[in-house]
Structures are given as C-alpha cells and as structure tokens.
Design a protein around this motif. Structure first.
Motif, PDB file in Angstrom:
ATOM      1  N   GLN A 261       0.822  -1.211   0.000  1.00  0.00           N
ATOM      2  CA  GLN A 261       0.000   0.000   0.000  1.00  0.00           C
ATOM      3  C   GLN A 261       0.854   1.259   0.000  1.00  0.00           C
ATOM      4  O   GLN A 261       1.961   1.287   0.545  1.00  0.00           O
ATOM      5  N   ASP A 262       0.309   2.302  -0.626  1.00  0.00           N
ATOM      6  CA  ASP A 262       0.930   3.623  -0.590  1.00  0.00           C
ATOM      7  C   ASP A 262       0.578   4.268   0.751  1.00  0.00           C
ATOM      8  O   ASP A 262      -0.536   4.761   0.949  1.00  0.00           O
ATOM      9  N   ARG A 263       1.510   4.266   1.673  1.00  0.00           N
ATOM     10  CA  ARG A 263       1.222   4.693   3.041  1.00  0.00           C
ATOM     11  C   ARG A 263       1.004   6.197   3.162  1.00  0.00           C
ATOM     12  O   ARG A 263       0.502   6.658   4.192  1.00  0.00           O
ATOM     13  N   THR A 264       1.335   6.935   2.120  1.00  0.00           N
ATOM     14  CA  THR A 264       1.028   8.366   2.150  1.00  0.00           C
ATOM     15  C   THR A 264      -0.472   8.603   2.039  1.00  0.00           C
ATOM     16  O   THR A 264      -0.954   9.693   2.352  1.00  0.00           O
ATOM     17  N   ARG A 265      -1.205   7.602   1.577  1.00  0.00           N
ATOM     18  CA  ARG A 265      -2.657   7.718   1.440  1.00  0.00           C
ATOM     19  C   ARG A 265      -3.389   7.345   2.723  1.00  0.00           C
ATOM     20  O   ARG A 265      -4.606   7.498   2.811  1.00  0.00           O
ATOM     21  N   TRP A 266      -2.691   6.849   3.707  1.00  0.00           N
ATOM     22  CA  TRP A 266      -3.332   6.535   4.977  1.00  0.00           C
ATOM     23  C   TRP A 266      -3.790   7.820   5.665  1.00  0.00           C
ATOM     24  O   TRP A 266      -3.210   8.898   5.469  1.00  0.00           O
ATOM     25  N   ASP A 267      -4.816   7.704   6.476  1.00  0.00           N
ATOM     26  CA  ASP A 267      -5.358   8.852   7.219  1.00  0.00           C
ATOM     27  C   ASP A 267      -4.524   9.037   8.487  1.00  0.00           C
ATOM     28  O   ASP A 267      -4.782   8.418   9.520  1.00  0.00           O
ATOM     29  N   HIS A 268      -3.525   9.917   8.410  1.00  0.00           N
ATOM     30  CA  HIS A 268      -2.587  10.051   9.528  1.00  0.00           C
ATOM     31  C   HIS A 268      -3.203  10.763  10.729  1.00  0.00           C
ATOM     32  O   HIS A 268      -2.762  10.557  11.868  1.00  0.00           O
ATOM     33  N   LYS A 269      -4.239  11.565  10.499  1.00  0.00           N
ATOM     34  CA  LYS A 269      -4.945  12.172  11.638  1.00  0.00           C
ATOM     35  C   LYS A 269      -5.649  11.092  12.445  1.00  0.00           C
ATOM     36  O   LYS A 269      -5.615  11.098  13.689  1.00  0.00           O
ATOM     37  N   ALA A 270      -6.296  10.153  11.754  1.00  0.00           N
ATOM     38  CA  ALA A 270      -6.964   9.049  12.447  1.00  0.00           C
ATOM     39  C   ALA A 270      -5.943   8.170  13.159  1.00  0.00           C
ATOM     40  O   ALA A 270      -6.200   7.658  14.259  1.00  0.00           O
ATOM     41  N   ILE A 271      -4.770   8.001  12.536  1.00  0.00           N
ATOM     42  CA  ILE A 271      -3.723   7.195  13.174  1.00  0.00           C
ATOM     43  C   ILE A 271      -3.245   7.850  14.463  1.00  0.00           C
ATOM     44  O   ILE A 271      -3.074   7.179  15.489  1.00  0.00           O
ATOM     45  N   GLU A 272      -3.046   9.158  14.428  1.00  0.00           N
ATOM     46  CA  GLU A 272      -2.624   9.864  15.651  1.00  0.00           C
ATOM     47  C   GLU A 272      -3.659   9.706  16.760  1.00  0.00           C
ATOM     48  O   GLU A 272      -3.307   9.445  17.923  1.00  0.00           O
ATOM     49  N   GLU A 273      -4.944   9.850  16.403  1.00  0.00           N
ATOM     50  CA  GLU A 273      -5.990   9.687  17.413  1.00  0.00           C
ATOM     51  C   GLU A 273      -6.003   8.257  17.940  1.00  0.00           C
ATOM     52  O   GLU A 273      -6.123   8.020  19.147  1.00  0.00           O
ATOM     53  N   GLY A 274      -5.863   7.295  17.017  1.00  0.00           N
ATOM     54  CA  GLY A 274      -5.889   5.891  17.422  1.00  0.00           C
ATOM     55  C   GLY A 274      -4.739   5.535  18.351  1.00  0.00           C
ATOM     56  O   GLY A 274      -4.930   4.821  19.345  1.00  0.00           O
ATOM     57  N   ILE A 275      -3.545   6.019  18.042  1.00  0.00           N
ATOM     58  CA  ILE A 275      -2.382   5.726  18.889  1.00  0.00           C
ATOM     59  C   ILE A 275      -2.566   6.333  20.280  1.00  0.00           C
ATOM     60  O   ILE A 275      -2.255   5.703  21.298  1.00  0.00           O
ATOM     61  N   ALA A 276      -3.095   7.556  20.331  1.00  0.00           N
ATOM     62  CA  ALA A 276      -3.347   8.183  21.629  1.00  0.00           C
ATOM     63  C   ALA A 276      -4.372   7.375  22.433  1.00  0.00           C
ATOM     64  O   ALA A 276      -4.232   7.213  23.659  1.00  0.00           O
ATOM     65  N   LEU A 277      -5.377   6.839  21.759  1.00  0.00           N
ATOM     66  CA  LEU A 277      -6.380   6.030  22.438  1.00  0.00           C
ATOM     67  C   LEU A 277      -5.795   4.707  22.918  1.00  0.00           C
ATOM     68  O   LEU A 277      -6.181   4.203  23.984  1.00  0.00           O
ATOM     69  N   VAL A 278      -4.877   4.128  22.137  1.00  0.00           N
ATOM     70  CA  VAL A 278      -4.223   2.890  22.576  1.00  0.00           C
ATOM     71  C   VAL A 278      -3.501   3.127  23.898  1.00  0.00           C
ATOM     72  O   VAL A 278      -3.585   2.322  24.835  1.00  0.00           O
ATOM     73  N   GLU A 279      -2.781   4.230  23.966  1.00  0.00           N
ATOM     74  CA  GLU A 279      -2.045   4.539  25.199  1.00  0.00           C
ATOM     75  C   GLU A 279      -2.997   4.687  26.384  1.00  0.00           C
ATOM     76  O   GLU A 279      -2.712   4.211  27.485  1.00  0.00           O
ATOM     77  N   LYS A 280      -4.147   5.327  26.156  1.00  0.00           N
ATOM     78  CA  LYS A 280      -5.135   5.456  27.227  1.00  0.00           C
ATOM     79  C   LYS A 280      -5.722   4.091  27.591  1.00  0.00           C
ATOM     80  O   LYS A 280      -5.890   3.769  28.770  1.00  0.00           O
ATOM     81  N   ALA A 281      -6.036   3.304  26.564  1.00  0.00           N
ATOM     82  CA  ALA A 281      -6.667   2.006  26.803  1.00  0.00           C
ATOM     83  C   ALA A 281      -5.775   1.088  27.626  1.00  0.00           C
ATOM     84  O   ALA A 281      -6.247   0.372  28.515  1.00  0.00           O
ATOM     85  N   LEU A 282      -4.479   1.104  27.332  1.00  0.00           N
ATOM     86  CA  LEU A 282      -3.557   0.228  28.052  1.00  0.00           C
ATOM     87  C   LEU A 282      -3.364   0.677  29.494  1.00  0.00           C
ATOM     88  O   LEU A 282      -2.860  -0.097  30.318  1.00  0.00           O
ATOM     89  N   GLY A 283      -3.760   1.901  29.795  1.00  0.00           N
ATOM     90  CA  GLY A 283      -3.689   2.382  31.171  1.00  0.00           C
ATOM     91  C   GLY A 283      -4.992   2.251  31.923  1.00  0.00           C
ATOM     92  O   GLY A 283      -5.089   2.653  33.083  1.00  0.00           O
ATOM     93  N   GLN A 284      -6.018   1.686  31.264  1.00  0.00           N
ATOM     94  CA  GLN A 284      -7.338   1.559  31.886  1.00  0.00           C
ATOM     95  C   GLN A 284      -7.592   0.115  32.319  1.00  0.00           C
ATOM     96  O   GLN A 284      -8.543  -0.521  31.889  1.00  0.00           O
ATOM     97  N   GLY A 285      -6.733  -0.390  33.155  1.00  0.00           N
ATOM     98  CA  GLY A 285      -6.910  -1.748  33.655  1.00  0.00           C
ATOM     99  C   GLY A 285      -6.192  -2.771  32.798  1.00  0.00           C
ATOM    100  O   GLY A 285      -5.495  -2.428  31.836  1.00  0.00           O
TER     101      GLY A 285
END
Length: 410
Positions: A261-285
């Motif tokens: 895949q052409d990774r420049t076409r990925w939605d990097h704003k959604a990726i940033e939000e998703g990564i931030a949520l992963v960090e929160k999720a791993l701290g929630q129990g």
C-alpha cells in the motif's frame, strides 16, 4: 459542512435519545420506534425550510409523542390504552421544552438501547440488524443493501427482533450482568465494523457506510463509558484499521495488500488519534483483546515502510492475545507474525496446527499460499492461492488471489 449534513448529523445523534425517552415513558418499543422514525422524517422535511429548532431533541420528543399517542388510540382496547397513555404522559408532554432545557433522559439511554438491541435472546444477525436500525438510524433498505439480502427479508428479521424484546424492561442491565452485556454490545459493534472494512461477500471490498457507523456508535459508547479500557481499545482498533482504507484498493477496486500500500494515502490524523487512544486504553486496567489488537494495529500504522514494521513486538502482542482469547483468526495472525520473525517454515508449522479449526476457510489457504511462496514452493503456493480463490465469497479477494496464482504460472 452544509446545512443538510448538519441536520442529518443532529437527527442521528438525537434519534436514540428520543426513542429512549418514549420507551421509558410509554413502553411499546415497536410503536415508539415507528413514531420516532416519523418524527425524524418530519424534521428532515421541515427543518431545511423553517430552520433547526432551539431544542431539537425536545421538538422530536413532542412530535414523536403525538404520533405515538395517535397509534395507541388506534390499537385494540382503545379506552384502556388511552387511559394508560394519558396517565403516563406528563402535562406538558406536547410542549417543547424552552431552549437549553430538556425533559429527556441523559444520553445513557443510547447505551440502554444498545444493551436492549444486543439482548441475549437475539441471534447475532438480529442484534446487528436491530442495532443499525434503532441506534444507528439506518433505514431497512440501507441495512438490507449492506447485507446483500432483499429488503423484505431484512424487514422480517428486524420485526422478529422487535417482537422478541417486546416487554423487556427498558433499563440498564443489573450490575451482575453488565460486563457480559457490554461485551455483547462491543462484539456486535466489532462485527459491524469488520463487515464494513472487509466485506465477506459481494463485489465491494469495503462498505464505508457500515465501517463509519460502527465507529460513530463506538464513539457514543465511549462518551458514556470513557474509563472502560475495552471500549477505548475497540475505538482505537477501528480508527487505526479504517485509517488504511483509502490505500487498500486500486482504481479498479482491486485489493492491495498491506505491504504494497501507498502509506502516504493513509489517514494520519486518524492514526494519531488511534495511537493516543491505545495509550489510554492500556492504562485503563488489564489489557483485553481489543486493547491488544489495537496495539498491534498501531505498530503496523507507525511503520513508514513495510520493512520498518516491528514484527518481534507484534509477535509478543499476539502471544498475549492468543493466550487471553485463543480464537482461530487471532492464531492465524500470529502465524504470520511467527513467519516474519522466524521464517516462513516456522509460520507454515503454525498454519498446519489450525487445519481442524479453519478447515475450508479461504484465509487459511491464503496465508498458507503466501508463506509457501516466500519459502520457494511455487507449485504449492499456486495451488493454495487457487483454493483460496474458490472459497472466498468476495469478488475483489477472488480476483486478487487468482492474480497471485497466475503470477506463479511457469
């Protein structure tokens, strides 16, 4: 955002809350749902010309209550039902609340509706259909199109689901049942998303309407349960996965695998939000399946190039995932990670161990074909690609797999 889009978003947002208000006040789930649909239709027709009311939810409750009262009057035992409706309706039932005020219950009704739609007496197919209809606000025709069945068939499925939950108290599950029921809600949202992201049948690889709807509903659940790690993890998983959708297919709708895949076409704003949520999720129990899958997706999305992917860390996460939830598809994903870390032969040994549980599934043959090709077994890979192509119900996947087989022709 144009005015029509604003109205559509408002209606989608308020629909489950309005339905919850009516069911809580009057009961009659099926009739209440019909009344809300008519109120939504009236709003869609009137608001573009007259303007959005100061209190949209109050307006919808007033119109839907009026329609529900009309329906109740038309039922058998007219006098008894009129008396019941009159006794249940507050004196100001047909007056919209002043701006900034509302008699409607809190948005917790959205979650209560999700719990109701995922009642254990319903099959998964019925749970999905009812959730999309009642909470998602999709029409029966839209749901039928998404599932490639006639509208009449989907209408019957939804009608039977409504009949099954008729009489179920409109209230959150008891504390002792809550975790199990929440798990069912998240599983249904997960299934809706997966069907949208990778359609299991038909000519389309991606059904963006279903994927977007699953994300929207999961966001709504997280607003209500912001400290639930499983909810946060599921939303992160959806965002990180959907972020790649624009690069998953070519101009003719053909499938493009992750490493091409052409990774420049990925939605990097959604990726940033998703990564931030992963960090929160791993701290929630303690980390559950959704948090672990989201962490795996984050590692894929963080890699600028396929060769930058942290496969050892992905394998470590898969080891945790299959230990926690030994599900065959997760184990198949782990087999790929094993191959990337230890070589294709090691991955093929893992695939062989899944023969009994995934016998006849096209994804097993697809992974086997890929690993056989990497190991240099061209004939074996070609045969496996062909078997996978014969077994998938997705036309884009079939074309891709047949193309892989043709590429290996001598």
């Amino acid at each position: 955002m144009n005015r029509t889009t604003t109205i559509e978003d408002l209606l989608r947002h308020h629909a489950p809350q309005v339905l919850g208000a009516l069911v809580r006040r009057y009961g009659h789930f099926g009739l209440a749902e019909d009344s809300v649909q008519e109120a939504l239709l009236a709003a869609a027709e009137q608001w573009p010309a007259s303007g959005i009311p100061d209190n949209p939810r109050g307006w919808l409750i007033r119109v839907a209550s009026r329609r529900l009262t009309d329906l109740l009057r038309g039922e058998e035992a007219r006098r008894r039902r009129e008396e019941t409706a009159a006794s249940l309706a507050p004196r100001d039932a047909f007056t919209a609340p002043p701006p900034g005020e509302s008699r409607a219950p809190s948005e917790d009704d959205t979650l209560t509706l999700l719990f109701l739609c995922c009642h254990p007496d319903l099959s998964p197919a019925a749970q999905i259909a009812l959730t999309l209809r009642v909470v998602g606000g999709l029409t029966t025709a839209e749901i039928a199109r998404a599932h490639l069945v006639p509208e009449a068939t989907m209408a019957q499925r939804i009608s039977r689901a409504k009949q099954k939950v008729r009489g179920v108290p409109f209230q959150p599950p008891r504390p002792e049942d809550r975790d199990q029921r929440l798990a069912a809600v998240l599983q249904i949202l997960y299934l809706i998303f997966n069907e949208g992201y990778t359609a299991t049948s038909g000519t389309a690889l991606h059904r963006s309407d279903l994927a977007r709807e699953a994300i929207r509903l999961t966001r709504a659940v997280r607003r209500l349960l912001p400290r639930e790690g499983s909810v946060t993890g599921l939303l992160a998983l959806m965002l990180l996965t959907e972020a790649r959708s624009a690069a998953r297919s070519g101009a003719q709708g053909e499938l493009i695998p992750l490493d091409e895949q052409d990774r420049t076409r990925w939605d990097h704003k959604a990726i940033e939000e998703g990564i931030a949520l992963v960090e929160k999720a791993l701290g929630q129990g303690p980390a559950g399946p959704y948090q672990l899958q989201a962490a795996i997706a984050a590692l894929h999305d963080e890699a600028e190039r396929p060769e930058d992917t942290d496969w050892p860390q992905i394998l470590a996460l898969y080891d945790l995932l299959v230990r926690l939830a030994p599900e065959p598809m997760a184990e198949l994903g782990r087999a790929v990670a094993v191959a990337m870390v230890r070589g294709p032969e090691a991955g093929l040994a893992e695939v062989a161990g899944l023969e009994d549980r995934l016998a006849g599934h096209h994804r097993l043959d697809s992974v086997r074909a890929h690993l056989l090709e990497r190991s240099g077994d061209t004939q074996g890979a070609r045969d496996a690609y062909r078997r996978a192509a014969e077994r998938t119900l997705s036309l884009p996947e079939e074309r891709y797999l047949r193309g892989c087989a043709a590429r290996l022709e001598p």
